[in-house]
Design an enzyme around this catalytic site. Sequence first.
Site, PDB file in Angstrom:
ATOM      1  N   GLU A 147      37.636  -5.828   1.264  1.00 34.83           N
ATOM      2  CA  GLU A 147      36.597  -6.453   0.237  1.00 34.83           C
ATOM      3  C   GLU A 147      35.733  -7.571   1.059  1.00 34.83           C
ATOM      4  O   GLU A 147      34.473  -7.455   0.861  1.00 34.83           O
ATOM      5  CB  GLU A 147      37.207  -6.888  -0.918  1.00 34.83           C
ATOM      6  CG  GLU A 147      37.913  -5.548  -1.786  1.00 34.83           C
ATOM      7  CD  GLU A 147      38.664  -6.301  -2.763  1.00 34.83           C
ATOM      8  OE1 GLU A 147      37.927  -6.891  -3.906  1.00 34.83           O
ATOM      9  OE2 GLU A 147      39.950  -6.264  -2.627  1.00 34.83           O
TER      10      GLU A 147
ATOM     11  N   SER B 140      47.976 -10.790  -7.214  1.00 38.32           N
ATOM     12  CA  SER B 140      47.141 -11.338  -8.263  1.00 38.32           C
ATOM     13  C   SER B 140      48.142 -12.313  -9.060  1.00 38.32           C
ATOM     14  O   SER B 140      49.142 -12.426  -9.029  1.00 38.32           O
ATOM     15  CB  SER B 140      46.895 -10.293  -9.296  1.00 38.32           C
ATOM     16  OG  SER B 140      46.751 -11.037 -10.827  1.00 38.32           O
TER      17      SER B 140
ATOM     18  N   HIS C 236      27.854  13.048  -1.428  1.00 39.34           N
ATOM     19  CA  HIS C 236      27.468  12.397  -2.981  1.00 39.34           C
ATOM     20  C   HIS C 236      28.791  12.040  -3.466  1.00 39.34           C
ATOM     21  O   HIS C 236      29.017  12.004  -4.564  1.00 39.34           O
ATOM     22  CB  HIS C 236      26.810  13.540  -3.897  1.00 39.34           C
ATOM     23  CG  HIS C 236      25.893  14.168  -3.253  1.00 39.34           C
ATOM     24  ND1 HIS C 236      24.433  13.755  -3.507  1.00 39.34           N
ATOM     25  CD2 HIS C 236      25.780  15.299  -2.476  1.00 39.34           C
ATOM     26  CE1 HIS C 236      23.524  14.684  -2.657  1.00 39.34           C
ATOM     27  NE2 HIS C 236      24.470  15.585  -2.116  1.00 39.34           N
TER      28      HIS C 236
ATOM     29  N   LYS D 257      49.962  -6.281  -8.924  1.00 38.02           N
ATOM     30  CA  LYS D 257      48.744  -5.870  -8.028  1.00 38.02           C
ATOM     31  C   LYS D 257      49.129  -5.882  -6.438  1.00 38.02           C
ATOM     32  O   LYS D 257      49.573  -6.927  -5.866  1.00 38.02           O
ATOM     33  CB  LYS D 257      47.606  -7.078  -8.423  1.00 38.02           C
ATOM     34  CG  LYS D 257      47.192  -6.686  -9.782  1.00 38.02           C
ATOM     35  CD  LYS D 257      46.280  -5.350  -9.631  1.00 38.02           C
ATOM     36  CE  LYS D 257      44.892  -5.315  -8.984  1.00 38.02           C
ATOM     37  NZ  LYS D 257      43.915  -6.003  -9.787  1.00 38.02           N
TER      38      LYS D 257
END
Length: 458
Positions: free
Chosen positions: A290, A277, A156, A283
């Site tokens: 992804e 970024s 979970h 970043k």
Amino acid sequence: MSKLWGGRFTKETNQLVEKFTASIEFDQKLALEDIEGSLSHVEMLGSCGIIPAEDVEQIKKGLTSIREKVLNHEVSFSVEDEDIHMNIERMLIEEIGPVGGKLHTGRSRNDQVATDMHLYLRNQTKEIIELIRFVQEAIISQAKQHVETILPGYTHLQRAQPISFAHHLLAYFWMFERDKERLQDSLKRINWSPLGAGALAGTTFPIDRQFSAKQLGFETVYPNSLDAVSDRDFILEFLSIASILMMHISRLSEELVLWSSQEFQFVELDDSFCTGSSIMPQKKNPDVPELLRGKTGRVYGNLIGLLTTLKGLPLAYNKDLQEDKEGMFDTVETLAGSLQLLAPMIETMTVKRENMYKAVSQDYSNATDLADYLAGKGIPFREAHEIIGRIVLYAIQHDKYLLDLSLGEYRNFSGAFEEDIFEVLQPKNVVAARNSYGGTGFSQVETQLNLAIEKLEK
Ligand code: ARG
């Protein structure tokens, strides 16, 4: 330029129709398979005495020379000739003259295209199996270094029980192993030859389907000509397996995204696999995992697309079947590209053992072991569970972890506790104690790792 099938027509094809129905823009990928199929077909025609040996030789020479040109990117395909089959036939006739027109004796584009697709998918399936192996090797190389690296195991997405990081990685090894096995198994069905099924009903020529099948390395021939030209279940099977494989890649990618976040800091992906970024200078984004996760969508889409195309199609060939190609090509390319990146990304990632260890020392994931401890002393597990639940609540209320409580505090909950619980609660001992087969205990993980290595060496 007149159509190869123009005899029956009195008008030119509407240009939009020509463009709409042509597949050459994408099926030119099948050029080499198409030539391979034709070479076996013409060889068979010769061996069965259907066309003379000199014609066979000329046609083979012509096809071989076209193959050279294809390999050297010296051919240009034309929309007027619709698809790869007619483009190559046209080139052949241009190359060797009217005798080239004998190639299409006793076959149709319907069995021809099905043959091309079987050949193509067989090659690609083998390539993909190899690429999965590289990913498995990368997993093993990391697992070898991290048998004793401990991190929280989750259910979970809540910390559940500490586990070995090698154990966690190896879970993916076995998923990929089954994907490979599924691909391997599908080769049995890819290895049926449709060649010689004709347009739908077979042919009047005394062909030998076994002959060409054998030449092309197929294990058997489709016993039913209608089935041979009209089913695409072998492609659907590939797309299904690809979807499962991509789902596995996606789950692993999701974990890499999570683990490399500031919140987890369990791994750091190599700079060469991340991007920055354009506005936020600090970043470092895990774009690759992804995108691997994201590309799963198109792979599922290609499966659903073809399932839908095939649903409700009457036998035998229908032009709808031409829609079997782009999704398949796209899936092959997506898988190959994904696997090629996944392997080195895993291989080069830095595993932050200290952070993983810090996480397990600051949670209650050793609570089950306390319950097992009491159960080992004869207290029914259900009761032990209740007692430990109350201890965890007590600890949380006092802002402590289980290792911070004193023996006195433990004894307030049960007289069965003794000094040795502090050893039992050590994360290392918690992991080591799960020594059941397939569990995360270090010696089990070693056994598992050896089994995985053995599998790969086979
Ligand atoms: N380009 C066609 C396809 O991919 C080849 C088969 C065409 N057959 C036909 N009867 N029009 O399906």
